[in-house]
Design an enzyme around this catalytic site. Sequence first.
Site, PDB file in Angstrom:
ATOM      1  CD  GLU A   9      -2.504   1.394   2.625  1.00 46.71           C
ATOM      2  OE1 GLU A   9      -3.208   2.410   2.762  1.00 46.71           O
ATOM      3  OE2 GLU A   9      -2.397   0.518   3.492  1.00 46.71           O
ATOM      4  CG  HIS A  62      -4.909   6.713   3.205  1.00 43.89           C
ATOM      5  ND1 HIS A  62      -3.911   6.317   4.047  1.00 43.89           N
ATOM      6  CD2 HIS A  62      -5.160   8.003   3.499  1.00 43.89           C
ATOM      7  CE1 HIS A  62      -3.567   7.322   4.822  1.00 43.89           C
ATOM      8  NE2 HIS A  62      -4.310   8.364   4.500  1.00 43.89           N
ATOM      9  CD  GLU A 127      -8.923   4.414   2.635  1.00 44.21           C
ATOM     10  OE1 GLU A 127      -8.186   3.750   1.872  1.00 44.21           O
ATOM     11  OE2 GLU A 127      -8.728   4.508   3.856  1.00 44.21           O
TER      12      GLU A 127
END
Length: 167
Positions: A9, A62, A127
Amino acid sequence: GTQAEGLDEKDLNLAVERRVAELLTAAGVRAQRTRTTDVYVTLADRAQLANDLGADLFVSIHTNASASSSAFHGVETYYLSGEQDSRALASALHRSVLAATGAHNNGLRTAGYYVLRHTDMAAALVEMGYVTNAADLANLKTDAYREKLAQGIADGIVAHLTDLGLL
Protein backbone atom coordinates in the site's frame (compact mmCIF):
# COMPACT_ATOMS: atom_id res chain seq x y z
CA GLY A 1 -0.09 -0.36 5.35
CA THR A 2 -1.36 -3.57 3.94
CA GLN A 3 0.12 -5.87 1.31
CA ALA A 4 -1.53 -7.97 -1.40
CA GLU A 5 0.08 -10.07 -4.11
CA GLY A 6 3.38 -8.25 -3.88
CA LEU A 7 1.81 -4.79 -3.85
CA ASP A 8 2.58 -2.65 -0.81
CA GLU A 9 0.00 0.00 0.00
CA LYS A 10 2.76 2.46 0.91
CA ASP A 11 4.38 2.11 -2.53
CA LEU A 12 1.07 2.53 -4.34
CA ASN A 13 0.12 5.59 -2.30
CA LEU A 14 3.54 7.17 -2.81
CA ALA A 15 3.45 6.57 -6.58
CA VAL A 16 0.00 8.10 -6.95
CA GLU A 17 0.72 11.10 -4.73
CA ARG A 18 3.99 11.73 -6.56
CA ARG A 19 2.08 11.90 -9.84
CA VAL A 20 -0.63 14.10 -8.26
CA ALA A 21 2.08 16.56 -7.20
CA GLU A 22 3.48 16.63 -10.76
CA LEU A 23 0.03 17.25 -12.24
CA LEU A 24 -0.72 19.98 -9.72
CA THR A 25 2.60 21.71 -10.35
CA ALA A 26 1.87 21.66 -14.09
CA ALA A 27 -1.51 23.29 -13.33
CA GLY A 28 0.15 26.08 -11.34
CA VAL A 29 -0.60 24.70 -7.88
CA ARG A 30 2.15 24.63 -5.25
CA ALA A 31 1.92 21.11 -3.87
CA GLN A 32 3.71 20.31 -0.63
CA ARG A 33 4.10 16.61 0.14
CA THR A 34 4.45 15.15 3.61
CA ARG A 35 6.93 12.60 2.26
CA THR A 36 8.89 12.13 -0.95
CA THR A 37 10.55 8.81 -0.12
CA ASP A 38 9.62 5.62 1.69
CA VAL A 39 9.79 6.99 5.22
CA TYR A 40 7.09 6.93 7.86
CA VAL A 41 5.70 10.32 8.86
CA THR A 42 3.48 10.29 11.93
CA LEU A 43 -0.10 11.45 11.65
CA ALA A 44 0.69 14.30 14.04
CA ASP A 45 3.64 15.39 11.90
CA ARG A 46 1.51 15.29 8.74
CA ALA A 47 -1.14 17.54 10.25
CA GLN A 48 1.45 19.83 11.85
CA LEU A 49 3.30 20.27 8.55
CA ALA A 50 0.10 21.35 6.81
CA ASN A 51 -0.77 23.71 9.64
CA ASP A 52 2.74 25.19 9.77
CA LEU A 53 2.66 25.80 6.01
CA GLY A 54 -0.70 27.53 6.21
CA ALA A 55 -1.91 25.24 3.43
CA ASP A 56 -5.17 26.01 1.65
CA LEU A 57 -6.21 22.37 1.81
CA PHE A 58 -5.03 18.94 2.91
CA VAL A 59 -5.54 15.72 0.94
CA SER A 60 -4.55 12.33 2.30
CA ILE A 61 -4.22 9.49 -0.22
CA HIS A 62 -4.77 5.87 0.85
CA THR A 63 -5.60 2.38 -0.33
CA ASN A 64 -8.22 0.40 1.54
CA ALA A 65 -8.39 -3.20 2.77
CA SER A 66 -11.02 -5.32 4.44
CA ALA A 67 -10.35 -8.20 6.80
CA SER A 68 -14.02 -9.20 6.76
CA SER A 69 -14.86 -9.49 3.06
CA SER A 70 -13.14 -9.53 -0.30
CA ALA A 71 -16.41 -8.23 -1.80
CA PHE A 72 -15.78 -4.67 -0.60
CA HIS A 73 -14.55 -2.59 -3.53
CA GLY A 74 -14.48 0.91 -4.91
CA VAL A 75 -13.59 4.45 -3.97
CA GLU A 76 -14.69 6.38 -0.92
CA THR A 77 -13.75 9.83 0.26
CA TYR A 78 -13.83 11.01 3.86
CA TYR A 79 -14.20 14.35 5.59
CA LEU A 80 -14.85 15.47 9.16
CA SER A 81 -18.56 15.70 9.99
CA GLY A 82 -19.80 19.27 10.26
CA GLU A 83 -16.91 20.74 8.26
CA GLN A 84 -18.59 22.21 5.18
CA ASP A 85 -15.34 23.35 3.53
CA SER A 86 -13.95 19.84 3.95
CA ARG A 87 -17.17 18.35 2.58
CA ALA A 88 -16.87 20.55 -0.52
CA LEU A 89 -13.25 19.43 -1.02
CA ALA A 90 -14.14 15.76 -0.49
CA SER A 91 -17.04 16.06 -2.91
CA ALA A 92 -14.87 17.62 -5.63
CA LEU A 93 -12.24 14.91 -5.16
CA HIS A 94 -14.77 12.10 -5.13
CA ARG A 95 -16.57 13.27 -8.29
CA SER A 96 -13.29 13.65 -10.17
CA VAL A 97 -11.83 10.31 -9.12
CA LEU A 98 -15.03 8.50 -10.10
CA ALA A 99 -15.16 10.30 -13.45
CA ALA A 100 -11.51 9.47 -14.18
CA THR A 101 -11.62 5.82 -13.12
CA GLY A 102 -15.18 4.56 -13.47
CA ALA A 103 -14.67 2.91 -10.07
CA HIS A 104 -17.53 1.70 -7.88
CA ASN A 105 -18.91 4.61 -5.86
CA ASN A 106 -18.82 4.00 -2.11
CA GLY A 107 -19.80 7.59 -1.53
CA LEU A 108 -18.73 10.47 0.65
CA ARG A 109 -18.29 9.46 4.26
CA THR A 110 -17.53 11.15 7.52
CA ALA A 111 -14.85 9.95 9.91
CA GLY A 112 -12.77 11.28 12.75
CA TYR A 113 -9.39 10.36 11.30
CA TYR A 114 -6.52 12.17 13.00
CA VAL A 115 -5.45 14.17 9.95
CA LEU A 116 -9.03 15.32 9.39
CA ARG A 117 -9.44 16.42 13.02
CA HIS A 118 -6.06 18.11 13.48
CA THR A 119 -5.64 20.17 10.32
CA ASP A 120 -6.69 23.82 10.31
CA MET A 121 -7.83 23.83 6.69
CA ALA A 122 -10.29 21.90 4.53
CA ALA A 123 -9.16 18.28 4.64
CA ALA A 124 -10.19 15.07 2.90
CA LEU A 125 -8.98 11.49 2.77
CA VAL A 126 -9.31 9.48 -0.47
CA GLU A 127 -9.44 5.68 -0.36
CA MET A 128 -8.51 4.63 -3.92
CA GLY A 129 -9.80 1.06 -3.78
CA TYR A 130 -9.45 -2.21 -1.88
CA VAL A 131 -6.31 -4.30 -2.24
CA THR A 132 -8.33 -7.16 -0.73
CA ASN A 133 -10.69 -7.17 -3.73
CA ALA A 134 -9.42 -8.97 -6.84
CA ALA A 135 -10.85 -6.50 -9.36
CA ASP A 136 -9.64 -3.41 -7.47
CA LEU A 137 -6.23 -5.00 -6.95
CA ALA A 138 -5.90 -5.85 -10.65
CA ASN A 139 -6.61 -2.19 -11.47
CA LEU A 140 -4.34 -0.80 -8.77
CA LYS A 141 -1.45 -2.86 -10.10
CA THR A 142 -1.51 -1.09 -13.48
CA ASP A 143 0.27 2.14 -14.33
CA ALA A 144 -2.69 3.20 -16.48
CA TYR A 145 -5.17 2.96 -13.62
CA ARG A 146 -2.84 4.68 -11.17
CA GLU A 147 -2.52 7.50 -13.71
CA LYS A 148 -6.33 7.79 -13.80
CA LEU A 149 -6.41 7.96 -10.01
CA ALA A 150 -3.74 10.65 -9.93
CA GLN A 151 -5.49 12.64 -12.66
CA GLY A 152 -8.81 12.39 -10.84
CA ILE A 153 -7.32 13.54 -7.55
CA ALA A 154 -5.44 16.41 -9.20
CA ASP A 155 -8.53 17.46 -11.16
CA GLY A 156 -10.59 17.46 -7.96
CA ILE A 157 -8.06 19.66 -6.20
CA VAL A 158 -7.88 22.06 -9.13
CA ALA A 159 -11.69 22.23 -9.34
CA HIS A 160 -11.95 22.96 -5.63
CA LEU A 161 -9.25 25.63 -5.72
CA THR A 162 -10.96 27.18 -8.76
CA ASP A 163 -14.30 27.21 -6.92
CA LEU A 164 -12.60 29.05 -4.07
CA GLY A 165 -11.12 31.61 -6.49
CA LEU A 166 -7.58 30.53 -5.66
CA LEU A 167 -6.77 29.52 -9.25
